[in-house]
Design an enzyme around this catalytic site. Structure first.
Site, mmCIF file in Angstrom:
data_model
loop_
_atom_site.group_PDB
_atom_site.id
_atom_site.type_symbol
_atom_site.label_atom_id
_atom_site.label_comp_id
_atom_site.label_asym_id
_atom_site.label_seq_id
_atom_site.Cartn_x
_atom_site.Cartn_y
_atom_site.Cartn_z
ATOM 1 N N HIS A 191 0.820 -1.214 0.000
ATOM 2 C CA HIS A 191 0.000 0.000 0.000
ATOM 3 C C HIS A 191 0.852 1.261 0.000
ATOM 4 C CE1 HIS A 191 -2.877 -2.710 2.486
ATOM 5 N NE2 HIS A 191 -3.086 -2.894 1.198
ATOM 6 N N LYS B 44 6.805 6.601 6.931
ATOM 7 C CA LYS B 44 6.402 5.745 8.049
ATOM 8 C C LYS B 44 7.618 5.247 8.812
ATOM 9 C CE LYS B 44 2.497 3.950 5.390
ATOM 10 N NZ LYS B 44 1.947 2.754 4.723
ATOM 11 N N TYR C 243 2.995 1.674 13.547
ATOM 12 C CA TYR C 243 3.786 2.566 12.699
ATOM 13 C C TYR C 243 3.305 3.998 12.812
ATOM 14 C CZ TYR C 243 0.124 1.408 9.228
ATOM 15 O OH TYR C 243 -1.068 1.185 8.579
ATOM 16 N N ASP D 130 -6.666 -6.538 -1.528
ATOM 17 C CA ASP D 130 -5.249 -6.661 -1.846
ATOM 18 C C ASP D 130 -5.005 -7.602 -3.029
ATOM 19 O OD1 ASP D 130 -4.592 -4.817 0.056
ATOM 20 O OD2 ASP D 130 -3.898 -6.261 1.537
#
Length: 192
Positions: free
Chosen positions: A61, A71, A131, A169
């Site tokens: 992603h 991130k 994260y 996904d």
């Protein structure tokens, strides 16, 4: 706070200094000063946490500009294979992947700048992943790449029949067909 550069520019592994004794351990999991000291001026605005079972893949992603996210990823319970793909047009490492096992035991973290697709696979029975992000999530800016794109040849750390994905996904495009508005901009080299 030690940062280690990877084979892909702007992508860093962070391995905190851990203080252990008979009581347990202590470590600084994030320090704005440490990031600035190596030339990364990041302001994180959101923390995300996920819990997943063995074999679950979340990814690959990313968020398109102007909502792109950098991130800082770590496993706070269990073990994951963390994978990123450089999708910055013009980068010498465009389309290259990097993977690392992040575990609660090794306490390593991966800093992923904007312009990378990111995903992970749970190697342990379960895993909790946390994260930090420097931009807020925006549904209209969602992008992604199929986990099994043959051009990427990603080793997720488990046999194919153990992998678990949601339909969203599975339906992601290949790298060659993904929507992408990232352009590589060379930066001054970080001091590590």
């Amino acid at each position: 706070m030690p940062f280690y550069p990877t084979s892909i520019p702007d992508l860093y592994v962070f391995e905190p200094r851990v203080f252990e004794d008979e009581r347990g351990y202590f470590f600084e999991s994030y320090s704005e000063k440490a990031f600035r000291d190596i030339g990364l001026d990041i302001t994180f605005v959101q923390d995300n946490q996920s819990y997943s079972k063995h074999g679950v893949i979340r990814g690959l992603h990313y968020q398109l500009n102007p909502h792109a996210q950098s991130k800082l990823i770590r496993a706070i319970n269990g073990a994951i294979r963390d994978v990123v793909v450089d999708i910055r047009t013009g980068s010498a490492t465009y389309g290259q992947t990097f993977s690392i096992d992040l575990t609660a035991d090794n306490k390593k973290q991966l800093f992923v700048p904007a312009g990378f697709a990111h995903g992970f696979c749970v190697l342990s029975e379960t895993a909790t992943v946390m994260y930090k992000c420097d931009a807020f999530w925006n549904k209209e800016a969602e992008g992604g790449i199929r986990f099994d794109d043959p051009a990427l040849n990603i080793d997720w750390g488990l046999p194919f029949d153990e992998l678990v994905l949601n339909q969203k996904d599975f339906d992601l495009p290949l790298l060659a067909d993904c929507q992408n508005n990232f352009v590589y901009e060379a930066k001054a080299k970080a001091v590590v």
